[in-house]
Design a protein around this motif. Structure first.
Motif, mmCIF file in Angstrom:
data_model
loop_
_atom_site.group_PDB
_atom_site.id
_atom_site.type_symbol
_atom_site.label_atom_id
_atom_site.label_comp_id
_atom_site.label_asym_id
_atom_site.label_seq_id
_atom_site.Cartn_x
_atom_site.Cartn_y
_atom_site.Cartn_z
ATOM 1 N N ARG A 89 0.811 -1.221 0.000
ATOM 2 C CA ARG A 89 0.000 0.000 0.000
ATOM 3 C C ARG A 89 0.850 1.280 0.000
ATOM 4 N N ARG A 90 2.170 1.158 0.048
ATOM 5 C CA ARG A 90 3.024 2.345 0.042
ATOM 6 C C ARG A 90 3.738 2.517 -1.302
ATOM 7 N N GLY A 91 4.146 1.385 -1.884
ATOM 8 C CA GLY A 91 4.819 1.486 -3.174
ATOM 9 C C GLY A 91 6.024 0.584 -3.295
ATOM 10 N N THR A 92 6.599 0.646 -4.478
ATOM 11 C CA THR A 92 7.680 -0.262 -4.857
ATOM 12 C C THR A 92 8.809 0.544 -5.491
ATOM 13 N N THR A 93 10.038 0.120 -5.210
ATOM 14 C CA THR A 93 11.188 0.677 -5.924
ATOM 15 C C THR A 93 11.968 -0.462 -6.550
ATOM 16 N N ILE A 94 12.234 -0.347 -7.838
ATOM 17 C CA ILE A 94 13.091 -1.316 -8.521
ATOM 18 C C ILE A 94 14.453 -0.647 -8.713
ATOM 19 N N PHE A 95 15.504 -1.355 -8.302
ATOM 20 C CA PHE A 95 16.879 -0.862 -8.428
ATOM 21 C C PHE A 95 17.641 -1.741 -9.403
ATOM 22 N N PHE A 96 18.518 -1.163 -10.211
ATOM 23 C CA PHE A 96 19.493 -1.998 -10.908
ATOM 24 C C PHE A 96 20.789 -1.226 -11.112
ATOM 25 N N THR A 97 21.873 -1.972 -11.275
ATOM 26 C CA THR A 97 23.179 -1.350 -11.469
ATOM 27 C C THR A 97 23.710 -1.691 -12.858
ATOM 28 N N LEU A 98 24.582 -0.819 -13.344
ATOM 29 C CA LEU A 98 25.319 -1.081 -14.581
ATOM 30 C C LEU A 98 26.770 -0.686 -14.324
ATOM 31 N N PRO A 99 27.703 -1.467 -14.824
ATOM 32 C CA PRO A 99 29.114 -1.123 -14.629
ATOM 33 C C PRO A 99 29.426 0.234 -15.264
ATOM 34 N N TYR A 100 30.290 0.978 -14.593
ATOM 35 C CA TYR A 100 30.634 2.321 -15.062
ATOM 36 C C TYR A 100 32.078 2.608 -14.680
ATOM 37 N N ASN A 101 32.807 3.167 -15.604
ATOM 38 C CA ASN A 101 34.198 3.527 -15.325
ATOM 39 C C ASN A 101 34.390 5.027 -15.554
#
Ligand code: ATP
Ligand code: MG
Length: 158
Positions: A138-150
């Motif tokens: 009832r509050r919500g959702t967060t989707i996280f993802f990472t990508l390599p970065y230099n």
């Protein structure tokens, strides 16, 4: 392809913001600097399309979507947060399983196959990134993802 992630991400968000039919506010917390990453743009577009359509699909009227990019030493962290129905605690990990859908009755009328996030996980892992969710019912959702970065790549004149 080497692309500037902030430009790429903003264009995808623009497309959703221009075509949305619901009364949902979009908020962006995305750095103005160039962030060059080497990604398969078709595949990451598909990942973002699914995450953002899920966020809209499960958002109430008047809800807000927040898009963030945070820069770390060796990766960038992307998050898409909604103020929707949320996901029960014991289901949060399962949403990345093939064909898994939280509530059969609820999701049947909203359509879909339950494959979107399983595909997203495969694609992010093929980029050596990680994907996960945090949610509160009832509050919500967060989707996280990472990508390599230099970060040094950009200043590398040699
Ligand atoms: P498809 O993406 O194949 O059209 P889908 O959206 O049902 O179908 P996924 O994107 O894999 O499938 O999501 C799996 C399930 O996780 C959804 O059915 C829904 O129950 C839950 N879910 C995903 N994103 C959210 C969200 N932002 N808020 C609430 N529940 C979500
Ligand atoms: Mg989906």
């Amino acid at each position: 392809d080497w692309i500037n992630f902030t430009v790429f991400f903003n264009k995808i968000i623009d497309r959703f913001e221009m075509t949305k039919s619901q009364n949902v506010t979009f908020k962006r917390d995305i750095p103005a600097e160039d962030l060059y990453v080497d990604i398969d743009t078709d595949k990451i577009t598909q990942v973002l399309d699914n995450i953002i359509s899920n966020a809209l699909k499960y958002s109430p009227e008047g809800g807000k979507l927040t898009f963030k990019v945070k820069v770390f030493r060796e990766e960038i962290l992307i998050s898409i947060q909604d103020e929707g129905v949320g996901i029960p605690k014991d289901s949060v990990k399962k949403i990345f399983d093939r064909f898994y859908r939280v509530d059969k009755a609820r999701t049947r009328k909203l359509g879909g196959t339950g494959l979107g996030l399983a595909i997203a996980k495969e694609m992010i892992e093929a980029h050596s990134g990680e994907i996960w969710a945090e949610s509160k019912e009832r509050r919500g959702t967060t989707i996280f993802f990472t990508l390599p970065y230099n970060p040094d790549q950009e200043d590398d004149w040699e």
